[in-house]
Design an enzyme around this catalytic site. Structure first.
Site, PDB file in Angstrom:
ATOM      1  N   ARG A  18     -54.864 -34.957-103.012  1.00 60.48           N
ATOM      2  CA  ARG A  18     -56.185 -35.552-103.258  1.00 60.48           C
ATOM      3  C   ARG A  18     -56.788 -36.083-101.951  1.00 60.48           C
ATOM      4  O   ARG A  18     -57.699 -35.490-101.401  1.00 60.48           O
ATOM      5  CB  ARG A  18     -56.051 -36.659-104.311  1.00 60.48           C
ATOM      6  N   ASP A  19     -56.220 -37.162-101.402  1.00 58.04           N
ATOM      7  CA  ASP A  19     -56.824 -37.762-100.199  1.00 58.04           C
ATOM      8  C   ASP A  19     -56.751 -36.767 -99.047  1.00 58.04           C
ATOM      9  O   ASP A  19     -57.650 -36.701 -98.204  1.00 58.04           O
ATOM     10  CB  ASP A  19     -56.070 -39.050 -99.823  1.00 58.04           C
ATOM     11  N   HIS A 210     -51.834 -48.417 -97.945  1.00 52.35           N
ATOM     12  CA  HIS A 210     -52.401 -47.064 -97.812  1.00 52.35           C
ATOM     13  C   HIS A 210     -53.012 -46.961 -96.412  1.00 52.35           C
ATOM     14  O   HIS A 210     -54.096 -47.489 -96.169  1.00 52.35           O
ATOM     15  CB  HIS A 210     -53.464 -46.904 -98.910  1.00 52.35           C
ATOM     16  N   HIS A 212     -54.280 -44.918 -92.980  1.00 53.26           N
ATOM     17  CA  HIS A 212     -54.675 -43.719 -92.231  1.00 53.26           C
ATOM     18  C   HIS A 212     -54.228 -43.941 -90.783  1.00 53.26           C
ATOM     19  O   HIS A 212     -54.014 -45.075 -90.358  1.00 53.26           O
ATOM     20  CB  HIS A 212     -56.180 -43.492 -92.367  1.00 53.26           C
ATOM     21  N   CYS A 243     -61.393 -39.385 -95.024  1.00 46.73           N
ATOM     22  CA  CYS A 243     -62.291 -39.672 -96.129  1.00 46.73           C
ATOM     23  C   CYS A 243     -63.662 -39.141 -95.750  1.00 46.73           C
ATOM     24  O   CYS A 243     -64.160 -39.432 -94.667  1.00 46.73           O
ATOM     25  CB  CYS A 243     -62.357 -41.175 -96.396  1.00 46.73           C
ATOM     26  N   ASN A 252     -54.119 -39.378 -93.470  1.00 43.74           N
ATOM     27  CA  ASN A 252     -53.230 -40.460 -93.884  1.00 43.74           C
ATOM     28  C   ASN A 252     -51.963 -40.369 -93.049  1.00 43.74           C
ATOM     29  O   ASN A 252     -51.661 -39.332 -92.466  1.00 43.74           O
ATOM     30  CB  ASN A 252     -52.814 -40.275 -95.349  1.00 43.74           C
TER      31      ASN A 252
HETATM   32  P1  HMG Z   1     -74.345 -41.048-108.289  1.00 39.91           P
HETATM   33  O1  HMG Z   1     -75.144 -39.906-107.710  1.00 39.91           O
HETATM   34  O2  HMG Z   1     -74.816 -42.442-108.056  1.00 39.91           O
HETATM   35  O3  HMG Z   1     -74.051 -40.862-109.852  1.00 39.91           O
HETATM   36  O4  HMG Z   1     -72.864 -40.914-107.755  1.00 39.91           O
HETATM   37  P2  HMG Z   1     -74.917 -40.566-111.098  1.00 39.91           P
HETATM   38  O5  HMG Z   1     -74.228 -41.228-112.242  1.00 39.91           O
HETATM   39  O6  HMG Z   1     -76.366 -40.846-110.831  1.00 39.91           O
HETATM   40  O7  HMG Z   1     -74.742 -38.966-111.282  1.00 39.91           O
HETATM   41  C1  HMG Z   1     -75.267 -38.018-110.361  1.00 39.91           C
HETATM   42  C2  HMG Z   1     -74.715 -36.659-110.696  1.00 39.91           C
HETATM   43  O8  HMG Z   1     -73.292 -36.626-110.562  1.00 39.91           O
HETATM   44  C3  HMG Z   1     -74.998 -36.234-112.141  1.00 39.91           C
HETATM   45  O9  HMG Z   1     -75.105 -34.819-112.140  1.00 39.91           O
HETATM   46  C4  HMG Z   1     -73.738 -36.622-112.852  1.00 39.91           C
HETATM   47  O10 HMG Z   1     -73.504 -35.881-114.032  1.00 39.91           O
HETATM   48  C5  HMG Z   1     -72.685 -36.291-111.810  1.00 39.91           C
HETATM   49  P3  HMG Z   1     -76.542 -34.081-112.115  1.00 39.91           P
HETATM   50  O11 HMG Z   1     -77.242 -34.604-113.333  1.00 39.91           O
HETATM   51  O12 HMG Z   1     -77.202 -34.503-110.810  1.00 39.91           O
HETATM   52  O13 HMG Z   1     -76.190 -32.631-112.161  1.00 39.91           O
HETATM   53  N1  HMG Z   1     -71.466 -37.095-111.974  1.00 39.91           N
HETATM   54  C6  HMG Z   1     -70.244 -36.572-112.080  1.00 39.91           C
HETATM   55  N2  HMG Z   1     -69.772 -35.307-112.084  1.00 39.91           N
HETATM   56  C7  HMG Z   1     -68.442 -35.142-112.206  1.00 39.91           C
HETATM   57  N3  HMG Z   1     -67.570 -36.155-112.339  1.00 39.91           N
HETATM   58  C8  HMG Z   1     -67.998 -37.437-112.342  1.00 39.91           C
HETATM   59  C9  HMG Z   1     -69.376 -37.681-112.213  1.00 39.91           C
HETATM   60  N4  HMG Z   1     -70.114 -38.797-112.177  1.00 39.91           N
HETATM   61  C10 HMG Z   1     -71.389 -38.431-112.039  1.00 39.91           C
HETATM   62  N5  HMG Z   1     -67.119 -38.419-112.463  1.00 39.91           N
HETATM   63  C11 HMG Z   1     -70.495 -41.165-108.012  1.00 39.91           C
HETATM   64  C12 HMG Z   1     -71.865 -41.839-108.136  1.00 39.91           C
HETATM   65  C13 HMG Z   1     -69.461 -42.267-108.115  1.00 39.91           C
HETATM   66  C14 HMG Z   1     -70.328 -40.172-109.151  1.00 39.91           C
HETATM   67  C15 HMG Z   1     -70.427 -40.432-106.650  1.00 39.91           C
HETATM   68  O14 HMG Z   1     -70.797 -41.319-105.648  1.00 39.91           O
HETATM   69  C16 HMG Z   1     -69.070 -39.886-106.358  1.00 39.91           C
HETATM   70  O15 HMG Z   1     -68.608 -38.953-107.013  1.00 39.91           O
HETATM   71  N6  HMG Z   1     -68.377 -40.451-105.355  1.00 39.91           N
HETATM   72  C17 HMG Z   1     -67.023 -40.054-105.054  1.00 39.91           C
HETATM   73  C18 HMG Z   1     -66.749 -40.205-103.610  1.00 39.91           C
HETATM   74  C19 HMG Z   1     -65.303 -39.869-103.331  1.00 39.91           C
HETATM   75  O16 HMG Z   1     -64.644 -39.191-104.081  1.00 39.91           O
HETATM   76  N7  HMG Z   1     -64.820 -40.363-102.165  1.00 39.91           N
HETATM   77  C20 HMG Z   1     -63.487 -40.119-101.740  1.00 39.91           C
HETATM   78  C21 HMG Z   1     -62.471 -40.866-102.542  1.00 39.91           C
HETATM   79  S1  HMG Z   1     -62.296 -42.579-102.038  1.00 39.91           S
HETATM   80  C22 HMG Z   1     -61.183 -42.513-100.715  1.00 39.91           C
HETATM   81  O17 HMG Z   1     -60.866 -41.462-100.226  1.00 39.91           O
HETATM   82  C23 HMG Z   1     -60.560 -43.802-100.239  1.00 39.91           C
HETATM   83  C24 HMG Z   1     -59.109 -43.946-100.709  1.00 39.91           C
HETATM   84  O18 HMG Z   1     -58.296 -42.890-100.235  1.00 39.91           O
HETATM   85  C25 HMG Z   1     -58.516 -45.245-100.214  1.00 39.91           C
HETATM   86  C26 HMG Z   1     -58.728 -45.483 -98.720  1.00 39.91           C
HETATM   87  O19 HMG Z   1     -58.381 -44.652 -97.890  1.00 39.91           O
HETATM   88  O20 HMG Z   1     -59.253 -46.558 -98.434  1.00 39.91           O
HETATM   89  C27 HMG Z   1     -59.031 -43.969-102.247  1.00 39.91           C
HETATM   90 MG    MG Z   2     -57.461 -42.792 -98.156  1.00 39.24          MG
END
Ligand code: HMG
Ligand code: MG
Length: 304
Positions: A18-19, A210, A212, A243, A252
């Site tokens: 995933r990450d 966690h 990086h 990320c 990571n």
């Molecule tokens: P948004 O644009 O504000 O959401 O995004 P929305 O509710 O307005 O929806 C917009 C569109 O996205 C719509 O589709 C929804 O249906 C769709 P459209 O009508 O435009 O065709 N949608 C989805 N589709 C699939 N699955 C869903 C979903 N939700 C909405 N769950 C949202 C808000 C949170 C969805 C967006 O910002 C997002 O997906 N962000 C994810 C970012 C991400 O994955 N980042 C990486 C992970 S975090 C990380 O890596 C850090 C970590 O490792 C720890 C660390 O290192 O610190 C965990």
């Molecule tokens: Mg991470």
């Protein structure tokens, strides 16, 4: 040396599929993702973050997570987990048969906006129904807090902000909180200061670390966390990762390097290092790059 302060066991949360892979700009085939996860479960991992149910517009590489869950050989003693930022994601994760889900918040407002398009407070409100519905299904929920020492937009992050978000996530019902040095800027100085404060408010057995490895500090930061009694370490095979919303963040910490560190400290993680290196070499070859683990390069160098 005395290792009395160190935990006798460490649980590795393998986040590579995933990450690690979420940041790859070229598509990685479904077969490759499935084989990577199967190799990891075969190596002894008991917790594998298998995918994420986020917007495919935001993170295209994770769009096929449902198919990944459907394609893997499930082992009953392995937790296959997924990230779920909202109810839509949770519903997809339940349909895919995820064993556990994770919500992800940040200790910095700008990172929260850039990563999940809402403020920290809004994110907590968005997670509330996720935790409620997951609870009704007996699905455990992990919480992430990103940017625990530094933010790519705001710089240094105050430890109390981290503790505040951890407390909010625990109050919502998260079973464990993973403290993310998302951009890998921490040192034992800043990580130590943060943990000093956070562990006064939250027991270490509710925390994971966690890291990086952007500045090459991940292993020493993990060692620091072990000394604070934290016994859960997130890592990524072959050091895959980054990320997409944290510019400049490298992978990571490599799982192989963490396993070597733990072996040296006499701490049991229950994972076969050689099989982990082989899994890391497999995915590095598939991505056409050198294995990011120093230990893998020392023990089983890949010809690239
Ligand atoms: P948004 O644009 O504000 O959401 O995004 P929305 O509710 O307005 O929806 C917009 C569109 O996205 C719509 O589709 C929804 O249906 C769709 P459209 O009508 O435009 O065709 N949608 C989805 N589709 C699939 N699955 C869903 C979903 N939700 C909405 N769950 C949202 C808000 C949170 C969805 C967006 O910002 C997002 O997906 N962000 C994810 C970012 C991400 O994955 N980042 C990486 C992970 S975090 C990380 O890596 C850090 C970590 O490792 C720890 C660390 O290192 O610190 C965990
Ligand atoms: Mg991470």
């Amino acid at each position: 040396m005395s290792t009395a302060q160190l935990p006798s066991k460490v649980r590795i949360v393998e986040v590579g599929p995933r990450d690690g892979l979420q940041n790859e700009s070229n598509p990685v085939s479904l077969d490759t993702k499935v084989e990577l996860i199967n190799r990891l479960s075969e190596a002894g991992f008991r917790y594998i973050e298998t995918g994420s149910f986020v917007s495919p517009k935001w993170v295209p590489q994770m769009a096929a997570s449902g198919q990944v869950f459907a394609g893997i050989e499930r082992r009953s003693n392995v937790t296959y987990a997924a990230l779920t930022p909202n109810l839509k994601g949770l519903e997809a994760a339940i349909e895919a048969g995820a064993d556990e889900v994770a919500v992800f918040a940040a200790a910095s407002e700008s990172f929260s906006q850039n990563n999940i398009n809402c403020s920290i407070t809004e994110s907590i409100e968005r997670f509330r129904p996720v935790l409620r519905t997951a609870g009704e299904q007996n699905l455990p929920v992990r919480g992430y807090v990103s940017c625990v020492v530094g933010c790519p937009y705001e710089g240094e992050v105050a430890p109390q902000k981290v503790a505040d978000v951890c407390n909010m996530l625990l109050e919502l019902g998260c079973r464990e909180i993973s403290l993310g040095d998302t951009i890998g800027v921490g040192t034992p100085g800043s990580i130590g200061d943060m943990l000093e404060l956070v562990t006064k408010q939250i027991p270490p057995d509710k925390l994971a670390i966690h890291c990086h490895d952007t500045y090459g500090q991940a292993l020493v930061n993990i060692y620091t966390a072990l000394l604070f009694g934290i016994g859960v370490v997130d890592s990524s095979v072959a050091g895959l990762g980054g990320c997409p919303y944290a510019k400049g963040a490298s992978g990571n910490v490599a799982t192989e390097d963490v396993l070597y560190l733990l072996q040296g400290l006499g701490i049991d993680a229950g994972i076969d290092l050689n099989k982990t290196i082989a899994a890391g070499n497999f995915i590095s070859q598939a991505l056409g790059r050198r294995n990011g683990s120093r230990v893998a390069n020392a023990l089983q160098p890949l010809a690239v």
